[in-house]
Write a protein that holds these residues in place. Structure first.
Motif, PDB file in Angstrom:
ATOM      1  N   THR A   1       0.831  -1.208   0.000  1.00 19.04           N
ATOM      2  CA  THR A   1       0.000   0.000   0.000  1.00 19.04           C
ATOM      3  C   THR A   1       0.861   1.253   0.000  1.00 19.04           C
ATOM      4  N   VAL A   2       1.910   1.247   0.812  1.00 16.44           N
ATOM      5  CA  VAL A   2       2.821   2.395   0.846  1.00 16.44           C
ATOM      6  C   VAL A   2       3.445   2.617  -0.530  1.00 16.44           C
ATOM      7  N   LEU A   3       3.860   1.526  -1.188  1.00 16.99           N
ATOM      8  CA  LEU A   3       4.455   1.648  -2.522  1.00 16.99           C
ATOM      9  C   LEU A   3       3.434   2.134  -3.547  1.00 16.99           C
ATOM     10  N   ASP A   4       2.193   1.621  -3.465  1.00 19.21           N
ATOM     11  CA  ASP A   4       1.159   2.005  -4.430  1.00 19.21           C
ATOM     12  C   ASP A   4       0.885   3.505  -4.399  1.00 19.21           C
ATOM     13  N   TYR A   5       0.958   4.108  -3.240  1.00 16.67           N
ATOM     14  CA  TYR A   5       0.648   5.533  -3.112  1.00 16.67           C
ATOM     15  C   TYR A   5       1.888   6.410  -3.202  1.00 16.67           C
ATOM     16  N   GLY A   6       2.943   5.865  -3.803  1.00 20.87           N
ATOM     17  CA  GLY A   6       4.120   6.669  -4.110  1.00 20.87           C
ATOM     18  C   GLY A   6       5.125   6.788  -2.991  1.00 20.87           C
ATOM     19  N   GLY A   7       4.932   6.095  -1.895  1.00 22.77           N
ATOM     20  CA  GLY A   7       5.875   6.165  -0.794  1.00 22.77           C
ATOM     21  C   GLY A   7       7.011   5.182  -0.951  1.00 22.77           C
ATOM     22  N   SER A   8       7.947   5.210  -0.032  1.00 16.93           N
ATOM     23  CA  SER A   8       9.075   4.277  -0.020  1.00 16.93           C
ATOM     24  C   SER A   8       9.009   3.460   1.261  1.00 16.93           C
ATOM     25  N   TRP A   9       9.356   2.203   1.165  1.00 18.63           N
ATOM     26  CA  TRP A   9       9.315   1.308   2.312  1.00 18.63           C
ATOM     27  C   TRP A   9      10.636   1.441   3.071  1.00 18.63           C
ATOM     28  N   PRO A  10      10.581   1.806   4.340  1.00 19.35           N
ATOM     29  CA  PRO A  10      11.826   2.044   5.097  1.00 19.35           C
ATOM     30  C   PRO A  10      12.637   0.762   5.266  1.00 19.35           C
ATOM     31  N   GLU A  11      13.884   0.933   5.612  1.00 20.57           N
ATOM     32  CA  GLU A  11      14.754  -0.188   5.920  1.00 20.57           C
ATOM     33  C   GLU A  11      14.909  -0.297   7.427  1.00 20.57           C
ATOM     34  N   GLY A  12      15.303  -1.491   7.864  1.00 24.90           N
ATOM     35  CA  GLY A  12      15.536  -1.686   9.286  1.00 24.90           C
ATOM     36  C   GLY A  12      14.669  -2.792   9.838  1.00 24.90           C
ATOM     37  N   SER A  13      14.600  -2.891  11.144  1.00 24.25           N
ATOM     38  CA  SER A  13      13.814  -3.910  11.814  1.00 24.25           C
ATOM     39  C   SER A  13      12.331  -3.569  11.710  1.00 24.25           C
ATOM     40  N   PRO A  14      11.439  -4.570  11.951  1.00 23.54           N
ATOM     41  CA  PRO A  14      10.001  -4.277  11.913  1.00 23.54           C
ATOM     42  C   PRO A  14       9.613  -3.128  12.832  1.00 23.54           C
ATOM     43  N   ARG A  15      10.234  -3.040  14.030  1.00 19.16           N
ATOM     44  CA  ARG A  15       9.879  -1.960  14.951  1.00 19.16           C
ATOM     45  C   ARG A  15      10.288  -0.604  14.369  1.00 19.16           C
ATOM     46  N   ALA A  16      11.492  -0.545  13.741  1.00 15.17           N
ATOM     47  CA  ALA A  16      11.947   0.721  13.147  1.00 15.17           C
ATOM     48  C   ALA A  16      11.058   1.116  11.967  1.00 15.17           C
ATOM     49  N   ILE A  17      10.693   0.123  11.167  1.00 11.58           N
ATOM     50  CA  ILE A  17       9.809   0.408  10.035  1.00 11.58           C
ATOM     51  C   ILE A  17       8.459   0.894  10.541  1.00 11.58           C
ATOM     52  N   GLY A  18       7.922   0.200  11.565  1.00 11.17           N
ATOM     53  CA  GLY A  18       6.629   0.601  12.113  1.00 11.17           C
ATOM     54  C   GLY A  18       6.656   2.019  12.645  1.00 11.17           C
ATOM     55  N   ARG A  19       7.748   2.387  13.314  1.00 14.96           N
ATOM     56  CA  ARG A  19       7.852   3.742  13.864  1.00 14.96           C
ATOM     57  C   ARG A  19       7.919   4.790  12.746  1.00 14.96           C
ATOM     58  N   ASP A  20       8.660   4.459  11.677  1.00  9.49           N
ATOM     59  CA  ASP A  20       8.797   5.405  10.558  1.00  9.49           C
ATOM     60  C   ASP A  20       7.459   5.629   9.860  1.00  9.49           C
ATOM     61  N   VAL A  21       6.735   4.530   9.579  1.00  6.10           N
ATOM     62  CA  VAL A  21       5.447   4.660   8.893  1.00  6.10           C
ATOM     63  C   VAL A  21       4.418   5.313   9.803  1.00  6.10           C
ATOM     64  N   ALA A  22       4.444   4.997  11.088  1.00  2.00           N
ATOM     65  CA  ALA A  22       3.463   5.542  12.028  1.00  2.00           C
ATOM     66  C   ALA A  22       3.539   7.058  12.107  1.00  2.00           C
ATOM     67  N   GLU A  23       4.728   7.615  11.903  1.00  2.00           N
ATOM     68  CA  GLU A  23       4.876   9.071  11.972  1.00  2.00           C
ATOM     69  C   GLU A  23       4.106   9.783  10.869  1.00  2.00           C
ATOM     70  N   ARG A  24       3.770   9.073   9.792  1.00  2.00           N
ATOM     71  CA  ARG A  24       3.045   9.681   8.674  1.00  2.00           C
ATOM     72  C   ARG A  24       1.531   9.583   8.842  1.00  2.00           C
ATOM     73  N   LEU A  25       1.068   8.914   9.907  1.00  2.00           N
ATOM     74  CA  LEU A  25      -0.351   8.620  10.067  1.00  2.00           C
ATOM     75  C   LEU A  25      -0.957   9.409  11.214  1.00  2.00           C
ATOM     76  N   ASP A  26      -2.297   9.435  11.234  1.00  2.00           N
ATOM     77  CA  ASP A  26      -3.003  10.034  12.366  1.00  2.00           C
ATOM     78  C   ASP A  26      -2.880   9.129  13.586  1.00  2.00           C
ATOM     79  N   GLU A  27      -3.416   9.603  14.700  1.00  2.00           N
ATOM     80  CA  GLU A  27      -3.180   8.923  15.973  1.00  2.00           C
ATOM     81  C   GLU A  27      -3.686   7.488  15.977  1.00  2.00           C
ATOM     82  N   GLN A  28      -4.935   7.273  15.533  1.00  2.00           N
ATOM     83  CA  GLN A  28      -5.498   5.928  15.583  1.00  2.00           C
ATOM     84  C   GLN A  28      -4.767   4.984  14.633  1.00  2.00           C
ATOM     85  N   GLU A  29      -4.503   5.469  13.354  1.00  2.00           N
ATOM     86  CA  GLU A  29      -3.783   4.627  12.409  1.00  2.00           C
ATOM     87  C   GLU A  29      -2.350   4.373  12.874  1.00  2.00           C
TER      88      GLU A  29
END
Length: 743
Positions: free
Chosen positions: A648-676
């Motif tokens: 989904t991130v790739l489909d909407y023109g974003g880039s998938w972060p590198e690193g551990s699942p926790r690091a990736i989750g933290r990076d993507v979460a910063e782009r979302l609203d509170e609940q997401e």
């Protein structure tokens, strides 16, 4: 079976099916067997080399070597019987290529068998195989793999000018579906639990999503092609009988008869192709086709309106029905054509099969586009001879035919030198008939030489070569030049292609292949389309008497520009052509049928385009549905949800972060609203636990994965405008990436 094996096999199937689309181009189908052997050899080598772990560049190099060796071996084998003694292998191979290119340049489709053409076809198909495999397995772009096989489909589709048939479309569609299905199986096999990556080799479990996706794509395509088979007169399924549906009066793009003309005039041996008997004295020109369109590319067909029935409408432009009817019985020998040879102007005909007429040209064509239907056929035709009186023709103005927007148009880019020549030749002529006679006399004069080998060139260049430089050409050049100059001086014109009357014997008349001919037809009010003959008398005999202004010549060919100074031959200023009553309007039912035909055609074309455009979206939607259906072990459900978020991130023109699942989750979460953002963190934690924990106890959290993933997807898409959302749906970027990123 490995993923690379499935991809290569799918490519082999796709290219093998694509080979079949080239069959309309040649009468020799033996290239199919040679091509399939080459495809299998390249495919088998690719499977073995990839299993051995060789890099993509090494596999590509090996494929090219196989193609080169196979092409050389085939070329030397095919050229052995025809090559001169003492020539080197390279010269034999190169000469075979040159002969094949020349054969394709001078032959009309379907071409006669030729070893050079066979070598070219096999080599090109091998190249297509390598290009397709490179896209699918080399650079990991399976969704783009439709392009190379489609080029094989487009060559006959565009070059022939007629529809190549439903089966050709199905060959390309089924081959592409095979590649998509293989990619779907490979993707399904990658959804396994892994420590450091989201993909793994192995067959895995073949989920129903792949087959459902194939069904969603194939079913509409098959339905659309069957519907079009009933609607389009040129779409037919050989051996099944489709193609005679209500759309038979719709537009039909005809083949170019001038290609047959040059080929037949250059036949090494003359042979009879038509025999006929006629009730009136003398032989008749047998017309095949009419070329009304003139532009920088020369004279060509236009789409015509086909009508059912064997009784033809009123003769265009002729006042009243002429009484000089003749009945001609025609027997076709070894000759195939999409057009029915008929005298002009035909009033009715009796021919077996689905033959239909165009009301403007009175040309009769095979409605299902099968030239072979004419071979060995016998039929009869009732016609009238258009032989106007010279004095009447001199009084007639140039009329305005129903298709005058085509037949009277002078291209704006026509070279000034040609315009000036036409005006100079006709400067002393007063009436349209005198102008036409002056042009004909100029071309039949001693300045021009008949030759079937004119200077190279086409369109305007060919006309300038013929009229202003070498003055050499055959009937096509003479007819084209006269029709062009007639338009310049205000006379509607077209070029007809057919046969000269032939030679008379005790059983009637015999027409040979070298009697194929082209001549101009010019339009005059109350007389309609009148035949002229600018080709020299050495080929055609005397010019028609109504085309020669010097009445005392009795049809001889004057060498000077003829003109008439008589006032009685000039048209009065107020005279207007009376052609309204002679134009045959379409009946209301025909017009409605044509309208519905066009509507159904465009609907069918639109449906096919929608099917093609829907392919990536369908695969993507079904992949998402399978990932979030809540079935399978908990670890696999977590990995599937993680893969869906990544795509989904790739489909909407974003880039998938590198690193551990926790690091990736933290990076993507910063782009979302509170609940997401909270949902993203929870999913990242589940991924980390499923991968690294000794035992995975989800505590029921896996049941919430579909809901959490949907929330995250909504959050990723929210900032995008409608354009980005549309692209993400129709052309999802995740389908076109080389391979899933880690982790």
């Amino acid at each position: 079976m490995r993923a690379s094996d499935r991809s290569t096999i799918a490519v082999m199937i796709s290219v093998m099916l694509a080979c079949l689309t080239v069959l309309p181009l040649t009468q020799d189908s033996s290239f199919i067997a040679f091509s399939w052997i080459l495809i299998i050899a390249i495919g088998a080598a690719s499977v073995g080399l990839r299993r051995a772990g060789l890099a993509s560049s090494a596999v590509l190099a090996a494929q090219l070597v196989i193609l080169l060796v196979y092409s050389l071996g085939l070329g030397l084998t095919l050229s052995t019987a025809t090559s001169a003694i003492g020539t080197s292998r390279f010269e034999r191979y190169a000469s075979l290529w040159a002969a094949g290119i020349e054969h394709m340049r001078t032959q009309a489709s379907p071409m006669e068998p030729d070893n050079g053409v066979k070598l070219i076809f096999v080599t090109v198909i091998g190249t297509i195989m390598i290009m397709t495999d490179l896209l699918v397995s080399g650079v990991g772009r399976p969704a783009w793999a439709i392009a190379p096989p489609a080029t094989l489909f487009l060559v006959p589709a565009l070059g022939l000018g007629t529809d190549t048939g439903v089966l050709s479309f199905c060959c390309i569609a089924v081959g592409y579906l095979a590649i998509l299905i293989a990619e779907g199986l490979n993707t399904t096999a990658r959804w396994t639990r892994g420590l450091s990556r989201d993909s793994a080799e192995g067959f895995g479990t073949a989920t129903p999503v792949v087959w459902r996706a194939a069904g969603y794509l194939a079913a509409p395509a098959i339905i659309a092609t069957i519907v079009l088979g009933f609607v389009l007169p040129t779409l037919y399924l050989p051996g099944i009988g489709f193609g005679s549906g209500p759309g038979g009066s719709g537009p039909l793009q005809l083949t170019d008869p001038t290609l047959d003309l040059r080929r037949n005039l250059n036949q090494p041996e003359d042979r009879p192709v038509i025999e006929y008997r006629t009730t009136a004295p003398g032989g008749v020109y047998l017309r095949l086709a009419s070329l009304p369109q003139f532009n920088a590319n020369g004279w060509s067909n236009v789409q015509i309106q086909l009508n059912r029935g064997q009784t033809l409408p009123t003769i265009p432009g002729v006042s009243g029905e002429p009484n000089n009817k003749r009945r001609t019985t025609i027997r076709v020998l070894d000759f195939a054509s999409q057009y029915l040879p008929l005298p002009y102007a035909p009033r009715s005909f009796d021919a077996a099969g689905d033959w239909r007429y165009d009301a403007n040209s009175l040309v009769v064509v095979n409605a299902v586009g099968r030239p072979q239907d004419l071979r060995r056929m016998s039929y009869s035709v009732e016609s009238v001879d258009i032989e106007p009186d010279l004095s009447d023709l001199n009084k007639a103005p140039a009329g305005r035919p129903a298709d005058s927007e085509v037949t009277a148009a002078v291209p704006p880019d026509l070279p000034d030198s040609l315009v000036e020549l036409a005006n100079r030749i006709t400067a002393k002529a007063d009436t349209p008939a005198e102008k036409a006679a002056a042009i004909q006399a100029y071309l039949r004069s001693g300045q021009f030489t008949y030759s079937t080998e004119p200077l190279p060139g086409s369109g305007y260049d060919a006309m300038q070569n013929f009229l202003l430089r070498d003055h050499k050409g055959y009937c096509e050049q003479f007819a084209s030049a006269m029709a062009m100059m007639a338009r310049v001086v205000g006379i509607p014109s077209r070029v007809s292609v057919g046969f000269l009357p032939g030679e008379q014997d005790e059983d009637g008349w015999k027409v040979s292949i070298r009697d194929m001919h082209a001549w101009p037809e010019l339009y005059f009010a109350n007389n309609g389309w009148v035949r002229f003959e600018p080709t020299p008398s050495s080929v055609t005999g005397s010019a028609p008497p109504w085309t020669v202004q010097d009445s005392g010549s009795s049809g001889s060919d004057p060498s000077a520009n003829p003109s008439s100074e008589s006032d009685e031959n000039q048209t009065a200023p107020g005279d207007e052509p009376s052609i309204e009553s002679s134009v045959q309007p379409n009946a209301p039912g025909q017009a409605a049928e044509a309208g519905w035909g066009r509507t159904l055609i465009w609907a069918g074309v639109s449906l096919i385009l929608l099917v093609v455009l829907a392919a990536p979206a369908t695969i993507r939607l079904r992949r998402r549905s399978n990932r979030l259906n809540g079935s399978g072990p908990a670890e696999e459900q977590v990995e599937a949800a993680w893969a869906e978020i990544r795509d989904t991130v790739l489909d909407y023109g974003g880039s998938w972060p590198e690193g551990s699942p926790r690091a990736i989750g933290r990076d993507v979460a910063e782009r979302l609203d509170e609940q997401e953002s909270e949902s993203m963190s929870r999913v990242a934690t589940l991924v980390e636990r499923s991968r690294y924990a000794r035992s995975f106890a989800d505590g029921g959290a896996v049941d919430e994965l579909p809901t959490m993933t949907s929330e995250i997807r909504h959050g990723v898409a929210a900032p995008s405008d409608w354009r980005r959302k549309f692209i993400a749906l129709v052309l999802p970027r995740s389908l076109f990436r080389r391979k899933p990123k880690e982790p």
